[in-house]
Design a protein around this motif. Sequence first.
Motif, PDB file in Angstrom:
ATOM      1  N   VAL A   1     102.025 -48.681  11.803  1.00  0.00           N
ATOM      2  CA  VAL A   1     102.539 -49.347  10.500  1.00  0.00           C
ATOM      3  C   VAL A   1     103.362 -50.665  10.845  1.00  0.00           C
ATOM      4  CG1 VAL A   1     103.957 -49.363   8.472  1.00  0.00           C
ATOM      5  CG2 VAL A   1     102.095 -47.560   8.644  1.00  0.00           C
ATOM      6  N   ASN A   2     104.356 -49.968  11.936  1.00  0.00           N
ATOM      7  CA  ASN A   2     105.217 -51.023  12.549  1.00  0.00           C
ATOM      8  C   ASN A   2     104.410 -52.182  13.135  1.00  0.00           C
ATOM      9  OD1 ASN A   2     107.225 -49.537  11.308  1.00  0.00           O
ATOM     10  ND2 ASN A   2     107.773 -48.531  13.426  1.00  0.00           N
TER      11      ASN A   2
ATOM     12  N   THR B   1     104.616 -39.699  13.542  1.00  0.00           N
ATOM     13  CA  THR B   1     105.380 -40.843  14.473  1.00  0.00           C
ATOM     14  C   THR B   1     104.260 -41.708  14.812  1.00  0.00           C
ATOM     15  OG1 THR B   1     106.670 -38.902  15.321  1.00  0.00           O
ATOM     16  CG2 THR B   1     106.522 -40.968  16.736  1.00  0.00           C
ATOM     17  N   LEU B   2     103.208 -41.260  15.364  1.00  0.00           N
ATOM     18  CA  LEU B   2     101.958 -42.308  15.777  1.00  0.00           C
ATOM     19  C   LEU B   2     101.708 -43.214  14.442  1.00  0.00           C
ATOM     20  CD1 LEU B   2     100.066 -40.136  18.005  1.00  0.00           C
ATOM     21  CD2 LEU B   2     101.750 -41.624  18.954  1.00  0.00           C
TER      22      LEU B   2
ATOM     23  N   TYR C   1      98.412 -40.090   4.710  1.00  0.00           N
ATOM     24  CA  TYR C   1      98.079 -38.965   4.871  1.00  0.00           C
ATOM     25  C   TYR C   1      98.787 -37.777   5.526  1.00  0.00           C
ATOM     26  CZ  TYR C   1      93.556 -41.240   3.547  1.00  0.00           C
ATOM     27  OH  TYR C   1      92.639 -42.002   2.671  1.00  0.00           O
ATOM     28  N   CYS C   2      99.823 -38.485   6.265  1.00  0.00           N
ATOM     29  CA  CYS C   2     100.501 -37.121   6.849  1.00  0.00           C
ATOM     30  C   CYS C   2     101.579 -36.531   6.035  1.00  0.00           C
ATOM     31  CB  CYS C   2     101.631 -38.085   8.061  1.00  0.00           C
ATOM     32  SG  CYS C   2     100.763 -39.073   9.377  1.00  0.00           S
TER      33      CYS C   2
ATOM     34  N   ASN D   1      94.989 -36.643  12.361  1.00  0.00           N
ATOM     35  CA  ASN D   1      95.510 -35.587  13.645  1.00  0.00           C
ATOM     36  C   ASN D   1      96.839 -35.555  13.954  1.00  0.00           C
ATOM     37  OD1 ASN D   1      92.723 -35.427  13.972  1.00  0.00           O
ATOM     38  ND2 ASN D   1      92.537 -36.938  15.664  1.00  0.00           N
ATOM     39  N   GLY D   2      97.246 -34.450  14.224  1.00  0.00           N
ATOM     40  CA  GLY D   2      98.660 -34.241  14.477  1.00  0.00           C
ATOM     41  C   GLY D   2      99.384 -32.975  14.407  1.00  0.00           C
ATOM     42  N   TYR D   3     100.480 -32.645  14.638  1.00  0.00           N
ATOM     43  CA  TYR D   3     101.137 -31.104  14.586  1.00  0.00           C
ATOM     44  C   TYR D   3     101.600 -31.124  13.077  1.00  0.00           C
ATOM     45  CZ  TYR D   3     100.507 -30.487  19.807  1.00  0.00           C
ATOM     46  OH  TYR D   3     100.225 -30.354  20.989  1.00  0.00           O
ATOM     47  N   LEU D   4     101.166 -29.844  12.700  1.00  0.00           N
ATOM     48  CA  LEU D   4     101.881 -29.638  11.409  1.00  0.00           C
ATOM     49  C   LEU D   4     103.445 -29.387  11.560  1.00  0.00           C
ATOM     50  CD1 LEU D   4     101.491 -29.013   8.543  1.00  0.00           C
ATOM     51  CD2 LEU D   4     100.946 -26.601   9.150  1.00  0.00           C
ATOM     52  N   GLN D   5     104.233 -30.189  10.983  1.00  0.00           N
ATOM     53  CA  GLN D   5     105.830 -30.203  11.249  1.00  0.00           C
ATOM     54  C   GLN D   5     106.506 -29.477  10.168  1.00  0.00           C
ATOM     55  OE1 GLN D   5     106.892 -34.116  11.706  1.00  0.00           O
ATOM     56  NE2 GLN D   5     106.487 -34.495  13.876  1.00  0.00           N
ATOM     57  N   LYS D   6     105.835 -29.596   8.920  1.00  0.00           N
ATOM     58  CA  LYS D   6     106.677 -28.897   7.889  1.00  0.00           C
ATOM     59  C   LYS D   6     105.727 -28.411   6.738  1.00  0.00           C
ATOM     60  CE  LYS D   6     110.237 -30.065   4.724  1.00  0.00           C
ATOM     61  NZ  LYS D   6     111.296 -31.083   4.098  1.00  0.00           N
ATOM     62  N   ILE D   7     106.074 -27.163   6.248  1.00  0.00           N
ATOM     63  CA  ILE D   7     105.440 -26.499   4.866  1.00  0.00           C
ATOM     64  C   ILE D   7     106.545 -26.572   3.609  1.00  0.00           C
ATOM     65  CG2 ILE D   7     104.514 -24.731   3.649  1.00  0.00           C
ATOM     66  CD1 ILE D   7     103.252 -24.088   6.546  1.00  0.00           C
TER      67      ILE D   7
END
Length: 376
Positions: free
Chosen positions: A102-103, A96-97, A170-171, A70-76
Amino acid sequence: MTKFVFHHSVLYLLPALLLLAGCRQKEAQTQQPIQKISVAYPEVKPITLHKKYPGYLSSEQTVNLVARVNGYLQKIAYEPGNVVPAGTLLFVIEPTLYQESVNQSEAAVKSAEAKLDYAQNNYTRMKEAAQEDAISEIDLIQSRTNVEAAQAALKEARAQLATARTNLSYCYVKAPYRGRVSRSQYDVGNYINGSLQATTLATLYQDDKMYAYFNIEDNQYLKMMMASPEKVSEGRLPKEITLTFQQPLAKEYVGKLDYLSPNIQLSTGTMTVRAQVDNPEGELKSGLYVTISLPYGKNDSAVMVKDASIGTDQLGKYLYLVNDSNKVVYRHIEVGELVADTLREVTSGLTGNDRYVTKALLKVREGMTVDPVIDK
């Protein structure tokens, strides 16, 4: 008196003689000259028999590029329709999330490693103390249990880290192989809900090679069995196919047959056949409809005539022949396939020694006497 009768008879017969001469002159005027008609002998030569089938093209590999987080599509990060190398970054979904997860998981792993290290050191000291009877057996067992618990906690922390890293990956949607990418289904800024159900972002086509699919009848399969039983029974078709299109292309495409379905569909009585077609320039597209010419046998003595010389009526196909008396003869024929775009195979009704009319079919008729001229 006799002389008078003689002259009277001549005068009486004169109109009849003039009428007879006029009829002969009219008949000579209406008699048509014998027409010159182009004729030819059939060509008798070996040919390969083909049958045409409708088919369609499909890319060698096709994969849907999906979002699994889940998340906003930031880049194509690609141009739609272009070819991209394997591993090319195509989409970025808000990471980001997932980076924070991971951190956190990396920190949890370090904490678990420290706890395991402490438990192991403590267990080592406990074993030394137990040898001197400085601690009880229960304390030693507890120390060993703490080590096992710390090991399990570290294993779980590492598994959570692996999951967090997988979700982060997956992001970043990348091309699994070299191919051509369709346009994106979503614009930048759209919220993608891919965790519950994979969401298709675009489609990647590997079209360096294409597959041509078509179906053949069961009786056609039997004909190929008769022509080459060993290869067909092993599931390998012995010939290549040629592809034609609604609009002719500058390049001819030939496919190698590489698949024959192991069964005949009862509903249609057909078998699925596939051929592999090279497409180095990317001219062919997935989903393109084609006409496939499948070779299935040979005729070593095929009788061939010019296709334009064949007429059609209610009985079917026919030719006008010219016999030894130079008279036109109507002949019903059965025809086969077209060869080299101009010659047509005649399967019955004609021999190699028959002369047939090649041109001006409307000018000849059954029984007409003609002057045959060999058409070169």
